[in-house]
Motif scaffolding. Structure first.
Motif, PDB file in Angstrom:
ATOM      1  N   MET A 112      -8.784  -5.917   0.113  1.00 59.77           N
ATOM      2  CA  MET A 112      -7.359  -6.173  -0.112  1.00 59.77           C
ATOM      3  C   MET A 112      -6.471  -5.118   0.541  1.00 59.77           C
ATOM      4  O   MET A 112      -5.442  -5.448   1.137  1.00 59.77           O
ATOM      5  N   THR A 113      -6.824  -3.859   0.418  1.00 57.35           N
ATOM      6  CA  THR A 113      -5.926  -2.773   0.857  1.00 57.35           C
ATOM      7  C   THR A 113      -6.644  -1.675   1.621  1.00 57.35           C
ATOM      8  O   THR A 113      -6.057  -0.628   1.886  1.00 57.35           O
ATOM      9  N   GLY A 114      -7.896  -1.886   1.983  1.00 58.22           N
ATOM     10  CA  GLY A 114      -8.670  -0.836   2.629  1.00 58.22           C
ATOM     11  C   GLY A 114      -8.170  -0.445   4.005  1.00 58.22           C
ATOM     12  O   GLY A 114      -8.590   0.587   4.548  1.00 58.22           O
ATOM     13  N   THR A 115      -7.255  -1.252   4.576  1.00 57.09           N
ATOM     14  CA  THR A 115      -6.684  -0.855   5.870  1.00 57.09           C
ATOM     15  C   THR A 115      -5.979   0.494   5.798  1.00 57.09           C
ATOM     16  O   THR A 115      -5.782   1.144   6.831  1.00 57.09           O
ATOM     17  N   GLU A 116      -5.612   0.930   4.600  1.00 61.25           N
ATOM     18  CA  GLU A 116      -4.939   2.231   4.486  1.00 61.25           C
ATOM     19  C   GLU A 116      -5.877   3.383   4.785  1.00 61.25           C
ATOM     20  O   GLU A 116      -5.429   4.517   4.990  1.00 61.25           O
ATOM     21  N   LEU A 117      -7.176   3.093   4.864  1.00 56.65           N
ATOM     22  CA  LEU A 117      -8.103   4.131   5.299  1.00 56.65           C
ATOM     23  C   LEU A 117      -7.818   4.540   6.746  1.00 56.65           C
ATOM     24  O   LEU A 117      -8.090   5.676   7.143  1.00 56.65           O
ATOM     25  N   SER A 118      -7.227   3.638   7.522  1.00 56.23           N
ATOM     26  CA  SER A 118      -6.854   3.993   8.891  1.00 56.23           C
ATOM     27  C   SER A 118      -5.724   5.015   8.901  1.00 56.23           C
ATOM     28  O   SER A 118      -5.675   5.904   9.764  1.00 56.23           O
ATOM     29  N   THR A 119      -4.791   4.901   7.950  1.00 56.63           N
ATOM     30  CA  THR A 119      -3.726   5.907   7.832  1.00 56.63           C
ATOM     31  C   THR A 119      -4.315   7.245   7.413  1.00 56.63           C
ATOM     32  O   THR A 119      -3.942   8.304   7.933  1.00 56.63           O
ATOM     33  N   ILE A 120      -5.235   7.201   6.465  1.00 57.36           N
ATOM     34  CA  ILE A 120      -5.908   8.419   6.022  1.00 57.36           C
ATOM     35  C   ILE A 120      -6.625   9.083   7.192  1.00 57.36           C
ATOM     36  O   ILE A 120      -6.567  10.310   7.365  1.00 57.36           O
ATOM     37  N   ALA A 121      -7.287   8.266   8.024  1.00 54.01           N
ATOM     38  CA  ALA A 121      -7.984   8.807   9.194  1.00 54.01           C
ATOM     39  C   ALA A 121      -6.994   9.394  10.195  1.00 54.01           C
ATOM     40  O   ALA A 121      -7.231  10.461  10.777  1.00 54.01           O
ATOM     41  N   ARG A 122      -5.873   8.711  10.393  1.00 56.94           N
ATOM     42  CA  ARG A 122      -4.866   9.200  11.346  1.00 56.94           C
ATOM     43  C   ARG A 122      -4.324  10.558  10.933  1.00 56.94           C
ATOM     44  O   ARG A 122      -4.021  11.410  11.770  1.00 56.94           O
ATOM     45  N   LEU A 123      -4.195  10.780   9.629  1.00 60.83           N
ATOM     46  CA  LEU A 123      -3.654  12.041   9.124  1.00 60.83           C
ATOM     47  C   LEU A 123      -4.716  13.137   9.001  1.00 60.83           C
ATOM     48  O   LEU A 123      -4.386  14.271   8.654  1.00 60.83           O
ATOM     49  N   THR A 171       0.827  -1.205   0.000  1.00 60.15           N
ATOM     50  CA  THR A 171       0.000   0.000   0.000  1.00 60.15           C
ATOM     51  C   THR A 171       0.865   1.261   0.000  1.00 60.15           C
ATOM     52  O   THR A 171       0.459   2.293  -0.548  1.00 60.15           O
ATOM     53  N   ALA A 172       2.056   1.187   0.593  1.00 58.25           N
ATOM     54  CA  ALA A 172       2.982   2.323   0.515  1.00 58.25           C
ATOM     55  C   ALA A 172       3.349   2.603  -0.937  1.00 58.25           C
ATOM     56  O   ALA A 172       3.432   3.759  -1.369  1.00 58.25           O
ATOM     57  N   ALA A 173       3.577   1.535  -1.710  1.00 59.59           N
ATOM     58  CA  ALA A 173       3.934   1.717  -3.114  1.00 59.59           C
ATOM     59  C   ALA A 173       2.754   2.234  -3.930  1.00 59.59           C
ATOM     60  O   ALA A 173       2.920   3.067  -4.838  1.00 59.59           O
TER      61      ALA A 173
END
Length: 543
Positions: free
Chosen positions: A437-448, A53-55
């Protein structure tokens, strides 16, 4: 011989100078010293939940800023980014992959180090296949020159590059040497002049010319030159799916997406009846050709891409797309005929209808009314992508993994988009399967504290595959997407099964500006977009 501060510091300085102000990744022991340098630099690190997800986030960032970077550890970290970097290579997105590695002395002594999966050169050899340049920064006398060479290649070719830095070289002083020769490509003057002259002759003789613009317009930053060319010649323009939003799709000369039988009816009619078709920056892949249903006669076609021009059966080598478009714009005689406005007026949508289950076509029509110039659509693979053909987005406001079609692109890519352009708000279109597959990155979006709106096309499974070949293998777990804020952090969740609920959810999501919103839109599995139905019928015959 003059020396500089450390090799790692020089790399970060050159990245920042090239517009990379955020760096994505997951730390690991072989990259930790470099991470400390990131922390001490003006570049902001954005930690993600996974390396892939970083990539994907870096891919989205690169499409907005022209360059991006992802930093991962050796082996387990780097190999996790192979798929998204392959996608960035296929889609010409200039991502810099920075991988830590065991130290030079450790590698020489050949210990059984963790994360190793064979000879140390194997990782570099893997990435050499999916990047346009690579370097291992193991020699302080050449490291700085290697960094400059690799970054220049990423800019020149708009492709990913690979940099490996052993952990005992991060803080090693680098030495200045004469820069390695890297001559930027340029157009051959004679080829350019002759190609432009022949093009102008054909344009002057044509009665119904049409332009088709593709992904290279995006990657080379040629949107303004294209728009000026269209306005000057009053030339109707279609876009490929991978080139969607090369021009504001409310422009009076925009015809829609040409994708053979899968695209806009208006675009198909105008393109296939034209007496001259100019393809600018178009890659002739199966997606953009509508799985080879496109019908363009080579005898009435001009194609400019990949550094050369084909006019009918003539080839003009070494002509850059940017030079060709600029020269045509400068030489084209302004049209004095009244401009043709090919677009039909938008129909007013009666929405919502009481108790009406949500149909995909009406969902897209409603989202069309939502779009503003500040909003960028980030679409995942699947039916949300084919449905998005009918969205009218503003210039450069559509991002998708439309050719490589890797599921799970959209949510992390939107993280990169909003980090790169904080003034823009992402509208994320994603299927329920791709989100898992990659929706966990919504937690990073929320954190920011970023504020995209996620619309989940929840049709209870892998819908594209279902229409190609159905079976229980296309079923997935049913998630309560609207409740993810209980796990992910500050997040506004909505659920919509009928049109009134969707209308309320959209209003609620638009009003939320300090955190992301997610709308779980329930769709029927048997309600595909027209484009997806045509694609499935074609691919189903091949199974």
């Amino acid at each position: 011989m003059p020396h500089y501060s450390s090799i790692g510091h020089y790399l970060l300085t050159r990245l920042y100078d090239n517009g990379v102000h955020h760096l994505f990744g997951v730390p690991g022991d072989y990259i930790l010293r470099f991470y400390q340098q990131i922390y001490d630099s003006p570049i902001r690190h954005i930690g993600t939940t996974r390396e892939d997800t970083a990539a994907f986030a870096a891919d989205g960032y690169a499409r907005c800023r022209g360059l991006s970077a992802v930093a991962v550890t050796y082996g387990v970290g780097a190999l996790n980014v192979v798929n998204p970097i392959a996608g960035a290579y296929a889609e010409s997105s200039p991502v810099v992959i920075i991988s830590g590695a065991p130290g030079v002395n450790e590698q020489r002594d050949d210990p059984l180090l963790h994360h190793r999966f064979g000879p140390f050169r194997f990782q570099r050899e893997i990435f050499e296949r999916i990047t346009c340049a690579s370097a291992v920064l193991d020699d302080p006398y050449t490291a700085l020159r290697q960094i400059d060479r690799v970054l220049a290649a990423a800019r020149e070719y708009s492709k990913p590059v690979y940099i490996e830095i052993p952990r005992d070289r991060v803080e090693t002083e680098g030495f200045s040497m004469p820069p390695e020769s890297f001559v930027a490509s340029g157009s051959d003057a004679a080829s350019l002049q002759e190609a432009v002259e022949e093009t102008l002759q054909l344009l002057s003789a044509a009665t119904a010319p049409v332009l088709i613009a593709g992904v290279e317009i995006h990657r080379r930053g040629l949107q303004q030159k294209l728009r000026e060319l269209v306005d000057l010649g009053q030339l109707p323009l279609a876009a490929t799916l991978t080139g969607k939003s090369v021009i504001d799709e409310h422009h009076p000369y925009y015809l829609g997406i040409y994708e053979g039988a899968m695209g806009s009816v208006l675009a198909r009619a105008r393109v296939e009846q034209a007496d001259l078709v100019m393809l600018l920056g178009v890659t002739l892949n199966d997606v953009d050709s509508g799985i080879y249903t496109a019908k363009i006669d080579a005898n009435r076609m001009i194609r400019a891409s990949l550094g050369e021009i084909y006019i009918h059966h003539h080839r003009y080598p070494r002509v850059l797309l940017a030079d060709y478009v600029a020269a045509l714009r400068d030489r084209l005689t302004p049209s004095i005929e009244p401009g043709l406005i090919p677009q039909a007026a938008d129909e007013e949508l009666a929405f919502p209808l009481s108790g009406q289950p949500i149909k995909l076509s009406r969902l897209i029509s409603r989202l069309n009314r939502l779009l503003t110039p500040e909003m960028v659509v980030v679409s995942d693979t699947g039916d949300c992508l084919f449905a998005a053909i009918d969205l009218k987005v503003h210039e450069s406001n559509f991002i998708a993994n439309a050719f490589y079609t890797s599921m799970g692109f959209a949510v992390p890519a939107a993280l990169g988009v909003q980090a790169a352009c904080p003034e823009r708000r992402a509208l994320i279109l994603v299927g329920d399967g791709a989100f898992q597959m990659t929706g966990t990155e919504l937690s990073t979006i929320a954190r920011l504290g970023l504020n995209p709106i996620v619309v989940v096309f929840n049709n209870r499974g892998y819908s594209t595959e279902r229409f190609i070949l159905d079976g229980p293998f296309n079923d997935i777990s049913l998630w309560r997407f609207e409740r993810l804020g209980e796990v992910f952090g500050p997040l506004a969740g909505f659920e919509a099964g009928v049109e009134e609920e969707l209308e309320a959810a959209l209003a609620g999501a638009l009003a939320v500006r300090d955190r992301p919103s997610i709308i779980n839109v329930h769709l029927e599995p048997g309600d595909p977009s027209p484009g997806m139905r045509r694609l499935a019928e074609h691919l189903g015959n091949k199974i």
